[in-house]
Design a protein around this motif. Structure first.
Motif, short mmCIF file in Angstrom:
data_model
loop_
_atom_site.label_atom_id
_atom_site.label_comp_id
_atom_site.label_asym_id
_atom_site.label_seq_id
_atom_site.Cartn_x
_atom_site.Cartn_y
_atom_site.Cartn_z
N GLY A 35 0.60 -1.31 0.12
CA GLY A 35 -0.10 -0.51 0.19
C GLY A 35 1.10 1.22 0.19
O GLY A 35 2.55 1.31 0.05
N PHE A 36 0.44 2.44 -0.03
CA PHE A 36 1.42 3.62 0.11
C PHE A 36 -0.08 4.73 0.56
O PHE A 36 -1.43 4.52 -0.13
N PHE A 37 0.79 6.01 0.89
CA PHE A 37 -0.36 7.31 0.73
C PHE A 37 -0.05 8.19 -0.09
O PHE A 37 1.59 8.09 0.41
N SER A 38 -0.20 9.33 -0.54
CA SER A 38 -0.06 10.40 -1.38
C SER A 38 0.12 11.72 -0.45
O SER A 38 -1.32 11.79 0.75
N PHE A 39 0.67 12.02 -0.33
CA PHE A 39 0.56 13.38 0.37
C PHE A 39 1.49 14.64 -0.23
O PHE A 39 2.02 14.56 -1.13
N LEU A 40 1.07 15.51 0.36
CA LEU A 40 1.61 17.29 -0.50
C LEU A 40 1.59 17.72 0.91
O LEU A 40 1.37 18.38 1.98
N VAL A 41 3.45 18.81 0.81
CA VAL A 41 3.85 19.30 1.84
C VAL A 41 3.69 20.49 1.28
O VAL A 41 4.40 21.09 -0.06
N VAL A 42 3.52 21.87 1.98
CA VAL A 42 2.91 23.39 1.55
C VAL A 42 3.81 23.83 2.85
O VAL A 42 3.18 24.42 3.44
N PRO A 43 5.56 23.95 2.48
CA PRO A 43 5.64 24.67 3.42
C PRO A 43 5.43 26.09 3.41
O PRO A 43 5.82 26.00 4.59
N ARG A 44 5.35 26.82 2.89
CA ARG A 44 4.51 28.07 3.30
C ARG A 44 3.76 28.26 3.61
O ARG A 44 3.16 29.27 4.88
N HIS A 45 3.03 27.14 3.38
CA HIS A 45 1.43 27.54 5.09
C HIS A 45 1.73 26.87 6.09
O HIS A 45 0.50 25.80 6.90
N CYS A 46 2.87 25.29 6.70
CA CYS A 46 3.14 24.66 6.99
C CYS A 46 2.69 23.73 8.16
O CYS A 46 1.87 23.49 8.55
N ARG A 47 2.45 23.10 6.37
CA ARG A 47 1.15 22.40 6.16
C ARG A 47 1.38 20.92 4.88
O ARG A 47 2.33 20.32 4.57
N VAL A 48 1.35 19.74 5.82
CA VAL A 48 0.65 18.38 4.72
C VAL A 48 -0.36 17.74 5.19
O VAL A 48 -0.57 17.43 5.80
N CYS A 49 -0.59 17.72 3.79
CA CYS A 49 -2.15 17.21 3.58
C CYS A 49 -2.40 15.99 2.90
O CYS A 49 -1.05 15.40 1.89
N VAL A 50 -2.33 14.88 4.43
CA VAL A 50 -2.49 13.36 3.15
C VAL A 50 -4.08 13.54 2.18
O VAL A 50 -4.93 14.05 2.82
N CYS A 51 -2.70 13.08 0.71
CA CYS A 51 -4.83 12.89 0.33
C CYS A 51 -5.26 12.09 0.00
O CYS A 51 -6.63 11.89 -0.48
#
Length: 57
Positions: A35-51
């Motif tokens: 399995g895997f999960f995809s995520f997006l790192v948005v450094p300027r907003h200090c966020r990690v979003c699991v998609c």
């Protein structure tokens, strides 16, 4: 896992695999590739979003 990635902060951009060297959607395999999960790192907003989380049965 999202908590762990958030704790990494900007270093989360280098975790997993991605078509780009840094930034964009990243993929992290787990359970020996079942399995895997995809995520997006948005450094300027200090966020990690699991998609998405994908599990192969």
């Amino acid at each position: 896992m999202a908590t762990e990635l958030t704790a990494l902060g900007r270093d989360a951009e280098k975790v997993g695999r991605s078509p780009k060297p840094e930034g964009g959607v990243r993929f992290f395999d787990f359970l020996s590739g079942r399995g895997f999960f995809s995520f997006l790192v948005v450094p300027r907003h200090c966020r990690v979003c699991v998609c998405t989380i994908t599990w192969y049965g």
